[in-house]
Every structure is written in structure tokens, then in C-alpha cells.
Design a protein around this motif. Structure first.
Motif, PDB file in Angstrom:
ATOM      1  N   HIS A 112       6.611   5.470 -20.517  1.00 17.06           N
ATOM      2  CA  HIS A 112       7.046   6.539 -19.720  1.00 17.06           C
ATOM      3  C   HIS A 112       8.347   7.160 -20.036  1.00 17.06           C
ATOM      4  O   HIS A 112       8.716   8.152 -19.312  1.00 17.06           O
ATOM      5  N   TYR A 158       1.755  12.766 -19.540  1.00 19.24           N
ATOM      6  CA  TYR A 158       0.717  12.321 -18.964  1.00 19.24           C
ATOM      7  C   TYR A 158      -0.036  11.514 -19.831  1.00 19.24           C
ATOM      8  O   TYR A 158      -1.283  11.500 -19.979  1.00 19.24           O
ATOM      9  N   GLY A 159       0.626  10.595 -20.747  1.00 14.86           N
ATOM     10  CA  GLY A 159       0.090   9.566 -21.608  1.00 14.86           C
ATOM     11  C   GLY A 159      -0.386  10.145 -22.938  1.00 14.86           C
ATOM     12  O   GLY A 159      -0.773   9.588 -23.841  1.00 14.86           O
ATOM     13  N   LEU A 204       0.262  16.896   3.080  1.00 12.48           N
ATOM     14  CA  LEU A 204      -0.606  15.670   3.140  1.00 12.48           C
ATOM     15  C   LEU A 204      -0.876  15.150   4.447  1.00 12.48           C
ATOM     16  O   LEU A 204       0.135  15.205   5.387  1.00 12.48           O
ATOM     17  N   ASP A 247      -1.595  11.939   7.254  1.00 16.93           N
ATOM     18  CA  ASP A 247      -0.823  10.653   7.434  1.00 16.93           C
ATOM     19  C   ASP A 247      -1.574   9.527   6.783  1.00 16.93           C
ATOM     20  O   ASP A 247      -0.810   8.739   6.299  1.00 16.93           O
ATOM     21  N   ASP A 248      -2.708   9.638   6.577  1.00 14.98           N
ATOM     22  CA  ASP A 248      -3.412   8.616   5.642  1.00 14.98           C
ATOM     23  C   ASP A 248      -3.173   8.572   4.225  1.00 14.98           C
ATOM     24  O   ASP A 248      -3.655   7.914   3.386  1.00 14.98           O
ATOM     25  N   GLN A 249      -2.697   9.922   3.711  1.00 14.35           N
ATOM     26  CA  GLN A 249      -2.506  10.023   2.382  1.00 14.35           C
ATOM     27  C   GLN A 249      -0.660   9.639   2.344  1.00 14.35           C
ATOM     28  O   GLN A 249      -0.533   9.783   0.970  1.00 14.35           O
ATOM     29  N   TYR A 250      -0.221   9.223   3.236  1.00 11.38           N
ATOM     30  CA  TYR A 250       1.066   8.669   3.026  1.00 11.38           C
ATOM     31  C   TYR A 250       1.125   7.411   3.418  1.00 11.38           C
ATOM     32  O   TYR A 250       1.103   7.003   4.560  1.00 11.38           O
ATOM     33  N   GLU A 251       1.241   6.419   2.301  1.00 18.21           N
ATOM     34  CA  GLU A 251       1.310   5.020   2.501  1.00 18.21           C
ATOM     35  C   GLU A 251       2.800   4.409   2.794  1.00 18.21           C
ATOM     36  O   GLU A 251       3.202   4.560   1.492  1.00 18.21           O
ATOM     37  N   LEU A 252       3.135   3.829   3.580  1.00 13.71           N
ATOM     38  CA  LEU A 252       4.346   3.394   3.862  1.00 13.71           C
ATOM     39  C   LEU A 252       4.249   1.534   3.652  1.00 13.71           C
ATOM     40  O   LEU A 252       3.620   1.006   4.284  1.00 13.71           O
ATOM     41  N   ILE A 253       4.718   1.384   2.392  1.00  5.70           N
ATOM     42  CA  ILE A 253       4.641  -0.028   2.076  1.00  5.70           C
ATOM     43  C   ILE A 253       5.846  -0.599   2.404  1.00  5.70           C
ATOM     44  O   ILE A 253       7.109  -0.321   2.495  1.00  5.70           O
ATOM     45  N   LYS A 301       8.854  -3.366   1.457  1.00  8.13           N
ATOM     46  CA  LYS A 301       9.404  -4.116   0.195  1.00  8.13           C
ATOM     47  C   LYS A 301       9.217  -5.442   0.085  1.00  8.13           C
ATOM     48  O   LYS A 301       9.306  -6.281   1.096  1.00  8.13           O
TER      49      LYS A 301
END
Lengths: 265, 275
Positions: free
Chosen positions: A153, A164-165, A255, A257-263, A265
């Protein structure tokens, strides 16, 4: 800063070798004539191109050869439009669609383009890299760098890496095209050999490396090249932004809400 | 994720991120609440903590104490003066004469202060990196003289980030900062102790002392901030002075800010010639 208002006052001080203005007789604040590096701007407008002006303003003289002029002209064309997926283009389009003031659209996209990772700053870093290695074997330099290139990267060297690789096929193609204009150019030859060798490691030249290669070939300074890259990229960025201003904000929906994932830490 | 040579052609990494944002910084839950670094904006922050605590939380993920937030806010305050002689403020003033939008003027002035030599954002980053490295060297047994001696010489003296203020012109912000630091109950940390030693050395050798970047950098390193975090917290540090100069010049007639005759720009280029 006005003259002699007190015994310790200083005069506003600025100097330039780029432009001379001669004043109107009746008003010392108004210019009657404007000269660029000694040439009357009106004569330049009759006889010269925008590319001539770039050379004149940044080097003080016209291009040293027809090949040099052709190189910059071709680079200008190739860089004038980026992919609409380029982060700076997307920043421009975002601002167009969200109805940011139109006078902000170009500066916003150019600011976004200013970064050190595939942005204008990397052009400077690439020129420094090229000049540090120009007297060395391009192939050996590539081989040495590849030994320590673990995170794909990251760019293997400023201006060179994967997109992109994979190697950036468009920039490689542009380099080939530019190489035909001045095949014996010292920087062009070195960068072409370096890029060919990098192909063995599945990487290659990026658009910022391409710009650095040509600016260095033309002896524009590393610092100047940062802004020149932004300047050449500007037309497409502005066009992308302006196009979006004519569309409703819903044309680029947020986008869900279900395309925005809050994780956590 | 590292792409090895074997899977260098794979686009899986990017495919996984198409049409999806994955983050831990926060989320707007429309009509309900906002999460900022794990805190509820309307249940845990709003009307309970200061704006600066939220600013630092956004940048670093740390909800700092009210005392540290007060220190940071006061420190932020003294990097922006409404004086149009200062470079970034002059950008604000000139933007005012052009009737640029206030946002553009303030953003442009703030960018003008994104400089390694002044402005308190990038300059603090540079000074923090220096004092951090200096403390490591000092603990490893190097003297202050050794540490300074390694730095490049500029204009006849070692260029020490944060310590280039002529003694004859003390930084007016240092004493108030020392008082504030004491009043808020902060101990003097190891970076701050070293900064004072460096300042004494510089005063004796070059008649130059600590400036606000030097003082702030040592304190903020002692508070466990990274240079990069402070750079991000301080990005808009000069904004209010820029806006003041913009606002001032917005009211004046066109071209009234330091007007210049044509001949007052010194021309050093070629003589007039023909194409």
C-alpha cells in the motif's frame, strides 16, 4: 508601511523579476504597460502560447527547444483531466453537489490535491528522489528499493507504486508517449529504465511521478513543480465541480445508515 | 493489510470497502443522537463539557480534563492577534479588500499559517518533535550542548525549534502561561524541565530564548499528546485574527489596504525586449 510616517517606519518591500509595470502619467497606482520578463504582454498575446508564458514566468526565458515546449504542452493535455474517481475530483464534485460557493470549488479541489500521498507534494518528493539517484543505475536502484518494499500500500519510492494493487497502466502509457518526444532526455531515460525495472516487482510510475519526470527534465524546480502540477490538474477538477452544481443534491445520495458501520476500538 | 507478490493483482481490499464506511470515530444517528469516539453527544457531552474538550476528543479519542481543556483553549487564544502586519492576517485583510467570502478569507489565512516557522500549528509540530527527541537524547546521557550542537546552523546559530526568540524581545505569552499552568494545578514535567535548561543555554550562548512554541511543545509532550495530534488540534489557530483583519478591510474602499505605486515593486528582471 507607508513612507516616512515616523523616523522608524519602513517601506513595503517586494521585488520580482517576473513582471514590470510602467505607470500612467496621471495616476501612479495604475499601470499603462505590463512586461513579462521584459516582453510586452500585448506582444506576447499576439505571438505566444500559454505554454510559452509558463516557461517565461517560471524560468525567465522561453523553452530551450521545440521538444521541451512539446513536452510541457503534452503533459498539460494529459494532466488536464484526471479520473472522476481521483480523490481531488471527488472532493470537487462533492462541493459542487452540496452547493458550496462556486468560487470555492477550484481552491477546495486543489487543496485536497496538495497531499504527500499521490498529491502535489509527492511531485516535489519525487523530483528530489530522481535527482538523488540520477547518476546511479536505474535498474540497481529499483532492485535495491524492492528488497525493502514490504507494504504494497506504500509507494516503493515517491512517485512510484501500485494503483489498486497493479501498476498504473494509464501513467505507464503516458510515459511512453512523452518519451517519444524527447527520448534522449536524461531524466526521461532514467525514469523510463527505472519504471521498466519496477515492472518486475509488479509496480510502476504514478501520475505524480510522471509530472515530476517531465518537470525535472524541463529544469523546473522541485518547489515550483508542486504548484505547476496543481495548475495543470486544475481544468478538469473545475469542470467536474461545475458540472455537479447544475444537479440537485439528491443526485449524489448519502450512504444509508446500514452502509456506515461504527465499530468499537 | 499487506499485499504480497502472490496476490498483488487482487482487488479484494478495495472491493470490501465499496459503498461502505467502517470507522470507530463516530456516527450521526439522524433525529436521535451523535456518537463521538464512543460518547453520546447529547447525553454525555452537550452542556456538560467545553467545545475544546470535544475538539480534542474528536482528534485524539481522549476526553481530557476541564483543566487541560482550559489550558489548550487559552494557548489557542494567544496565537491569533488582530494585527494585519502578520502574514496570515494580511491574507485576511487582502481578502477583505476583494470582498472574498469570510470562509474563504479565513481558510486562506489559516493556510498561510501552515508554516514551519510561525503560526503555532506546524511550527508546534516541529518543536514537539524536537523536544521529544531531545529528551530521549538527554536521558541517554547527552548534554544540552551536545543536543543543540547536532542541529543545523542557520543565520549564524543553531536553529532550535521553539527557542529562537531574541531575549531583548521576550515572548509576552510565556509568563502568563507559566502562571496559568500553575493555577490549573499542573506539575512541571520532564520535557518542561529540559525546555528550561535549553532556554538557559540559548540565552547564554546566543541571547535567544524560548518562544511560545517551545513552551507549549514541552507542556503538551508532558501531557502525552503526539506532535501530529497537536498539529491537528491547532489547524485553525490563527483564524480569529485573520477574520478580524478581513472584517476590518471589508468596510473600506477598494484597494485601500497598503496601496502601492507601480514603481514601488522593485523589478529585477531583464530589460524591456522584443519577442
Amino acid at each position: 508601511m507607508t513612507k516616512n510616517t515616523t523616523s522608524n517606519s519602513v517601506q513595503y518591500k517586494a521585488s520580482t523579476k517576473i513582471c514590470l509595470e510602467t505607470a500612467c502619467k496621471e495616476n501612479p497606482y495604475q499601470a499603462k504597460k505590463l512586461y513579462v520578463s521584459g516582453y510586452d504582454i500585448e506582444e506576447l498575446a499576439d505571438k505566444c502560447s500559454f505554454i510559452d508564458m509558463i516557461f517565461l514566468m517560471f524560468t525567465g526565458e522561453f523553452a530551450k527547444s521545440p521538444e521541451d515546449k512539446e513536452l510541457l504542452k503534452t503533459l498539460q493535455m494529459l494532466l488536464s483531466i484526471s479520473s472522476p474517481r481521483h480523490p481531488a475530483a471527488r472532493a470537487a464534485m462533492n462541493c459542487g453537489i452540496c452547493k458550496a460557493n462556486e468560487e470555492h470549488l477550484l481552491p477546495i479541489s486543489l487543496m485536497a490535491l496538495g497531499g504527500s500521498q499521490s498529491g502535489a507534494l509527492e511531485v516535489k518528493e519525487c523530483i528530489n528522489f530522481i535527482n538523488e539517484n540520477l547518476e546511479k543505475s536505474a535498474e540497481q536502484t529499483a532492485d535495491n528499493l524492492a528488497k525493502f518494499w514490504l507494504n504494497k500500500h506504500e509507494h516503493i519510492a515517491p512517485g512510484f507504486g501500485q494503483l489498486y494493487g497493479n501498476p498504473d497502466c494509464l501513467s505507464s502509457s503516458f510515459l511512453e508517449k512523452l518519451s517519444t518526444i524527447k527520448p534522449e532526455g536524461k531524466t526521461i531515460k532514467w525514469v523510463s529504465s527505472f519504471t521498466t525495472q519496477l515492472g518486475k516487482y509488479h509496480t510502476g510510475i504514478l501520475d505524480v511521478g510522471l509530472a515530476a519526470c517531465i518537470f525535472n527534465e524541463l529544469s523546473f524546480g522541485a518547489r515550483e513543480s508542486v504548484g505547476l502540477y496543481q495548475l495543470l490538474r486544475a481544468p478538469g477538477l473545475l469542470a467536474y465541480a461545475m458540472e455537479q452544481t447544475h444537479k440537485p443534491i439528491s443526485a449524489m445520495p448519502m450512504l444509508e445508515d446500514d452502509q456506515y458501520e461504527l465499530i468499537k476500538k | 493489510m499487506n499485499l504480497s507478490k502472490n496476490n498483488a493483482s487482487s482487488t479484494l481490499y478495495w472491493d470490501q470497502r465499496k459503498d461502505k464506511i467502517i470507522t470507530d470515530i463516530g456516527k450521526w444517528q439522524g433525529g436521535q443522537d451523535v456518537t463521538i469516539r464512543g460518547y453520546s453527544l447529547f447525553n454525555e457531552l452537550f452542556d456538560q463539557v467545553s467545545y475544546f474538550q470535544v475538539l480534542v476528543l474528536n482528534v485524539t479519542g481522549r476526553l481530557v480534563s476541564a483543566e487541560l481543556s482550559t489550558w489548550l483553549e487559552n494557548n489557542f487564544m494567544v496565537m491569533s492577534y488582530p494585527d494585519a502586519r502578520i502574514w496570515c492576517n494580511q491574507v485576511g485583510a487582502l481578502s477583505g479588500t476583494l470582498h472574498t467570502s469570510p470562509s474563504a478569507a479565513t481558510a486562506a489565512g489559516s493556510l498561510a499559517a501552515d508554516s514551519r516557522i510561525y503560526g503555532g500549528s506546524q511550527s508546534t509540530l516541529v518543536a514537539m518533535k524536537f523536544i521529544g527527541d531531545a529528551l530521549n537524547d538527554f536521558k541517554a546521557g547527552q548534554s544540552v550542548k551536545d543536543i543543540i550542537g547536532k542541529l543545523p546552523i542557520k543565520q549564524g546559530m543553531h536553529a532550535v525549534p521553539g527557542f529562537v526568540r531574541p531575549v531583548a524581545r521576550d515572548d509576552e505569552r510565556i509568563i502568563p502561561h507559566r502562571k496559568m499552568t500553575k493555577r490549573l494545578g499542573f506539575d512541571t514535567g520532564e520535557h518542561a524541565i529540559l525546555a528550561d535548561k535549553i532556554s538557559s543555554f540559548m540565552e547564554e550562548k546566543y541571547s535567544m530564548g524560548m518562544n511560545i512554541d517551545g513552551f507549549s511543545s514541552a507542556f503538551l509532550m508532558d501531557q502525552s499528546f503526539t506532535p501530529e495530534q497537536v498539529y491537528q488540534i491547532n489547524t485553525l489557530r490563527v483564524a480569529s485574527g485573520v477574520t478580524a483583519c478581513y472584517s476590518d478591510n471589508l468596510q473600506h474602499p477598494e484597494n485601500s489596504f497598503l496601496p502601492l505605486h507601480c514603481e514601488e515593486i522593485e523589478y529585477t528582471g531583464p530589460k524591456i525586449r522584443k519577442v
